[in-house]
Design a protein around this motif. Structure first.
Motif, PDB file in Angstrom:
ATOM      1  N   GLU A 179      11.404   5.919  12.648  1.00  0.00           N
ATOM      2  CA  GLU A 179      11.415   4.947  13.750  1.00  0.00           C
ATOM      3  C   GLU A 179      12.792   4.330  13.945  1.00  0.00           C
ATOM      4  O   GLU A 179      13.244   4.143  15.087  1.00  0.00           O
ATOM      5  N   VAL A 180      13.480   4.012  12.851  1.00  0.00           N
ATOM      6  CA  VAL A 180      14.759   3.303  12.982  1.00  0.00           C
ATOM      7  C   VAL A 180      15.917   4.209  13.379  1.00  0.00           C
ATOM      8  O   VAL A 180      17.020   3.721  13.650  1.00  0.00           O
ATOM      9  N   VAL A 181      15.678   5.534  13.444  1.00  0.00           N
ATOM     10  CA  VAL A 181      16.718   6.461  13.921  1.00  0.00           C
ATOM     11  C   VAL A 181      16.211   7.266  15.117  1.00  0.00           C
ATOM     12  O   VAL A 181      16.696   8.366  15.389  1.00  0.00           O
ATOM     13  N   SER A 219      18.114   6.533  21.143  1.00  0.00           N
ATOM     14  CA  SER A 219      18.548   5.279  21.763  1.00  0.00           C
ATOM     15  C   SER A 219      18.614   4.108  20.785  1.00  0.00           C
ATOM     16  O   SER A 219      18.881   2.975  21.197  1.00  0.00           O
ATOM     17  N   THR A 220      18.395   4.341  19.474  1.00  0.00           N
ATOM     18  CA  THR A 220      18.511   3.256  18.504  1.00  0.00           C
ATOM     19  C   THR A 220      19.934   3.160  17.974  1.00  0.00           C
ATOM     20  O   THR A 220      20.696   4.134  17.986  1.00  0.00           O
ATOM     21  N   GLN A 221      20.288   1.974  17.491  1.00  0.00           N
ATOM     22  CA  GLN A 221      21.595   1.780  16.883  1.00  0.00           C
ATOM     23  C   GLN A 221      21.721   2.605  15.609  1.00  0.00           C
ATOM     24  O   GLN A 221      22.812   3.077  15.262  1.00  0.00           O
ATOM     25  N   GLY A 222      20.589   2.800  14.916  1.00  0.00           N
ATOM     26  CA  GLY A 222      20.619   3.609  13.703  1.00  0.00           C
ATOM     27  C   GLY A 222      21.066   5.029  13.975  1.00  0.00           C
ATOM     28  O   GLY A 222      21.908   5.579  13.247  1.00  0.00           O
ATOM     29  N   THR A 249      20.602   3.782   6.843  1.00  0.00           N
ATOM     30  CA  THR A 249      19.158   3.761   7.065  1.00  0.00           C
ATOM     31  C   THR A 249      18.410   2.752   6.200  1.00  0.00           C
ATOM     32  O   THR A 249      17.473   2.101   6.671  1.00  0.00           O
ATOM     33  N   ARG A 270      17.894  -0.888   7.395  1.00  0.00           N
ATOM     34  CA  ARG A 270      17.022  -0.923   8.567  1.00  0.00           C
ATOM     35  C   ARG A 270      15.562  -0.688   8.174  1.00  0.00           C
ATOM     36  O   ARG A 270      14.658  -1.325   8.714  1.00  0.00           O
ATOM     37  N   ARG A 305      12.625  -3.490   8.764  1.00  0.00           N
ATOM     38  CA  ARG A 305      11.439  -3.181   9.560  1.00  0.00           C
ATOM     39  C   ARG A 305      10.181  -3.281   8.708  1.00  0.00           C
ATOM     40  O   ARG A 305       9.135  -3.790   9.168  1.00  0.00           O
TER      41      ARG A 305
END
Length: 393
Positions: free
Chosen positions: A37-39, A42-45, A87, A90, A94
């Motif tokens: 999810e965190v990568v 459109s994510t900053q990750g 990662t 993040r 989360r």
């Protein structure tokens, strides 16, 4: 809420345990799912990963090509640590958000493949490790994921080994049998340990037993202490307080009640109250009600006051003695421990006394009082030994 860390090597069956716990009623936070999810696009990750490793790690649709990224980092420790620096924070943030949204009486299970590798064990109330023979894991990876043996061996070697995982395990689930066997073990864990632990934690209630049962010396007691001490150290941070393993379980080869005695040294007794007591309770070590003190040695001087905490975990009894730095009781606990470690004759004499009392004084109050005469004499012997050896606490 009760926070449980769940881990195990690739192919161990950790996901089957997580699924069963979810079925029992746990809130399971899957770190692998959160990591995806965190990568996501459109994510900053993802942007930081591309900046670090180039767009070679993207597929045709602009999403992360996990296979391509894995090929870059699994054989390169520097690259892997660079990826983890992007990662892991993040994923932790989360996961904390998801846990914070849970009900106050929730049992939150964090399914974390690299829990041991990144040193997260002390942040949980309990760590559950799923352990499976390597040969079984290799067979499962080939059958369930189509992974060739060389790749499977490489993935296993990149993770912590069984010895490292066992050192962090409060609960070890062996998964070399059938799925039904595994489910039965998880059900017992849920019913007999996790649910009572959660209730005790929420009510700030120590799990106690006043019946004396003498257990044979357990060589894992020091390792169990180390896990508990790490949890306490995490709870009281940033304060850097001394923590010691004391009592009979700290003396190798000595039979004892299966209770880990721990000493936490604070500057003054006032420091044991207020925020520190609440942090310990939140970490699973609630205070026992009432006033507590140690009997003075030699008899006749003023009582040695302390605070006493227990463990909310019904599967691991603990006595956490919180004593000020200038307390004679603090010095005495360390002195007797070290003298019994050093003197095999007195260790044997104490063991004989314990066996006699266990048969005749089955309740804790009688047990403690009956040992007083022996400890009055042991105190004198220990002080002589301390003077001869220049012992210091």
């Amino acid at each position: 809420m009760l926070k449980v860390g769940l881990t195990g090597g690739i192919g161990s069956g950790k996901s089957a345990v997580a699924s069963r716990l979810a079925g029992c009623g746990a809130l399971v936070i899957d770190s692998d799912r959160v990591a995806r999810e965190v990568v996501a696009p459109s994510t900053q990750g993802l942007a930081e990963i591309v900046a670090a490793f180039s767009d070679r790690v993207l597929d045709a649709d602009g999403a992360l090509d996990r296979a391509a990224l894995g090929a870059l980092v699994f054989a390169d420790e520097t690259a892997r640590r660079r990826l983890e620096a992007i990662t892991h924070p993040r994923v932790r943030a989360r996961s904390a958000e998801l846990a914070a949204a849970a009900a106050p009486d929730a049992i939150v299970v964090n399914d974390v493949p690299l829990l041991v590798e990144v040193g997260l064990a002390p942040t949980y109330h309990l760590v559950v490790v799923v352990q499976t023979e390597v040969a079984t894991r290799l067979a499962r990876l080939a059958r369930d994921r189509g992974m060739d043996r060389a790749e499977a061996e490489r993935r296993i070697a990149a993770q912590a080994d069984d010895t490292q995982r066992r050192a962090t395990a409060d609960v070890l689930l062996t998964n070399d049998g059938s799925l039904a066997d595994l489910h039965a073990a998880v059900d017992v864990l849920w019913r007999e340990r996790l649910r009572p632990y959660e209730a005790n934690l929420r009510e700030r209630r120590p799990a106690r037993s006043d019946h004396v049962v003498l257990a044979e010396a357990d060589p894992t007691w020091p390792q169990q202490y180390a896990r508990l001490a790490a949890r306490i150290r995490h709870a009281v941070a940033p304060a850097d307080l001394r923590i010691d393993h004391i009592g009979s379980t700290a003396v190798p080869g000595l039979a004892a009640k299966d209770v880990i005695d721990i000493q936490l040294t604070v500057p003054t007794l006032a420091d044991a109250d207020g925020p520190l007591a609440e942090r310990l309770a939140a970490a699973g070590f609630p205070r026992l009600p009432g006033e507590w003190w140690d009997n003075p040695r030699p008899p006749g001087s003023g009582r040695w006051e302390k605070r006493l905490h227990g463990s909310a975990d019904p599967g691991r009894p603990v006595h956490l003695h919180v004593r000020p730095a200038d307390s004679p009781g603090r010095r005495y606990a360390l002195l007797i421990r070290d003298h019994l470690r050093a003197d095999p004759d007195q260790r044997a004499a104490y063991l004989m006394l314990k066996r006699e009392l266990a048969a005749s004084a089955p309740d804790s109050a009688t047990w403690s009082t009956a040992k007083d005469p022996w400890f009055d004499e042991e105190h004198l012997r220990a002080e002589q030994w301390a003077a001869q050896t220049d012992w210091r606490p």
